[in-house]
Scaffold this motif. Sequence first.
Motif, PDB file in Angstrom:
ATOM      1  N   GLY A 152       0.801  -1.223   0.000  1.00  0.00           N
ATOM      2  CA  GLY A 152       0.000   0.000   0.000  1.00  0.00           C
ATOM      3  C   GLY A 152       0.826   1.262   0.000  1.00  0.00           C
ATOM      4  O   GLY A 152       0.321   2.333   0.270  1.00  0.00           O
ATOM      5  N   GLY A 153       2.096   1.158  -0.314  1.00  0.00           N
ATOM      6  CA  GLY A 153       2.975   2.323  -0.346  1.00  0.00           C
ATOM      7  C   GLY A 153       2.805   3.115  -1.630  1.00  0.00           C
ATOM      8  O   GLY A 153       1.715   3.217  -2.174  1.00  0.00           O
ATOM      9  N   ASP A 154       3.906   3.651  -2.119  1.00  0.00           N
ATOM     10  CA  ASP A 154       3.873   4.455  -3.339  1.00  0.00           C
ATOM     11  C   ASP A 154       3.537   3.578  -4.536  1.00  0.00           C
ATOM     12  O   ASP A 154       4.259   2.632  -4.823  1.00  0.00           O
ATOM     13  N   CYS A 155       2.436   3.901  -5.197  1.00  0.00           N
ATOM     14  CA  CYS A 155       1.997   3.110  -6.344  1.00  0.00           C
ATOM     15  C   CYS A 155       1.668   4.026  -7.510  1.00  0.00           C
ATOM     16  O   CYS A 155       0.924   4.989  -7.371  1.00  0.00           O
ATOM     17  N   LEU A 156       2.212   3.685  -8.646  1.00  0.00           N
ATOM     18  CA  LEU A 156       1.995   4.439  -9.866  1.00  0.00           C
ATOM     19  C   LEU A 156       1.180   3.581 -10.811  1.00  0.00           C
ATOM     20  O   LEU A 156       1.434   2.382 -10.940  1.00  0.00           O
ATOM     21  N   GLU A 157       0.179   4.180 -11.459  1.00  0.00           N
ATOM     22  CA  GLU A 157      -0.608   3.480 -12.458  1.00  0.00           C
ATOM     23  C   GLU A 157      -0.564   4.264 -13.763  1.00  0.00           C
ATOM     24  O   GLU A 157      -0.556   5.492 -13.752  1.00  0.00           O
ATOM     25  N   VAL A 158      -0.537   3.528 -14.866  1.00  0.00           N
ATOM     26  CA  VAL A 158      -0.571   4.143 -16.191  1.00  0.00           C
ATOM     27  C   VAL A 158      -1.691   3.503 -16.993  1.00  0.00           C
ATOM     28  O   VAL A 158      -2.067   2.352 -16.760  1.00  0.00           O
ATOM     29  N   ALA A 159      -2.231   4.251 -17.929  1.00  0.00           N
ATOM     30  CA  ALA A 159      -3.218   3.735 -18.868  1.00  0.00           C
ATOM     31  C   ALA A 159      -2.637   3.919 -20.261  1.00  0.00           C
ATOM     32  O   ALA A 159      -2.438   5.043 -20.713  1.00  0.00           O
ATOM     33  N   ALA A 160      -2.328   2.815 -20.913  1.00  0.00           N
ATOM     34  CA  ALA A 160      -1.656   2.885 -22.208  1.00  0.00           C
ATOM     35  C   ALA A 160      -2.608   2.663 -23.373  1.00  0.00           C
ATOM     36  O   ALA A 160      -2.165   2.458 -24.488  1.00  0.00           O
ATOM     37  N   ASP A 161      -3.913   2.703 -23.126  1.00  0.00           N
ATOM     38  CA  ASP A 161      -4.856   2.424 -24.206  1.00  0.00           C
ATOM     39  C   ASP A 161      -5.399   3.684 -24.887  1.00  0.00           C
ATOM     40  O   ASP A 161      -6.309   3.616 -25.694  1.00  0.00           O
ATOM     41  N   LEU A 162      -4.812   4.839 -24.588  1.00  0.00           N
ATOM     42  CA  LEU A 162      -5.172   6.071 -25.293  1.00  0.00           C
ATOM     43  C   LEU A 162      -4.101   6.308 -26.350  1.00  0.00           C
ATOM     44  O   LEU A 162      -2.914   6.167 -26.077  1.00  0.00           O
TER      45      LEU A 162
END
Length: 66
Positions: free
Chosen positions: A24-34
């Motif tokens: 639950g620490g530092d979490c980055l999310e990306v969305a590559a479907d654009l």
Amino acid sequence: MRTIPERDLDTAIWHKSSYSGGSGGDCLEVAADLPALIPVRDSKTPEGPKLFFSSVAWAAFTSSFK
């Protein structure tokens, strides 16, 4: 400056970074479907602000880690 309609982000498929731990620490999310922009967000506050990178800038950024 190009604006991304919020509905596009509502349907985006977000992926958590493989370097994010399960604690639950530092979490980055990306969305590559654009097609033109890569949105990035903090997974702890998904409704919060997002950063947008061009596909060229994102490729340069991620290649620096390889």
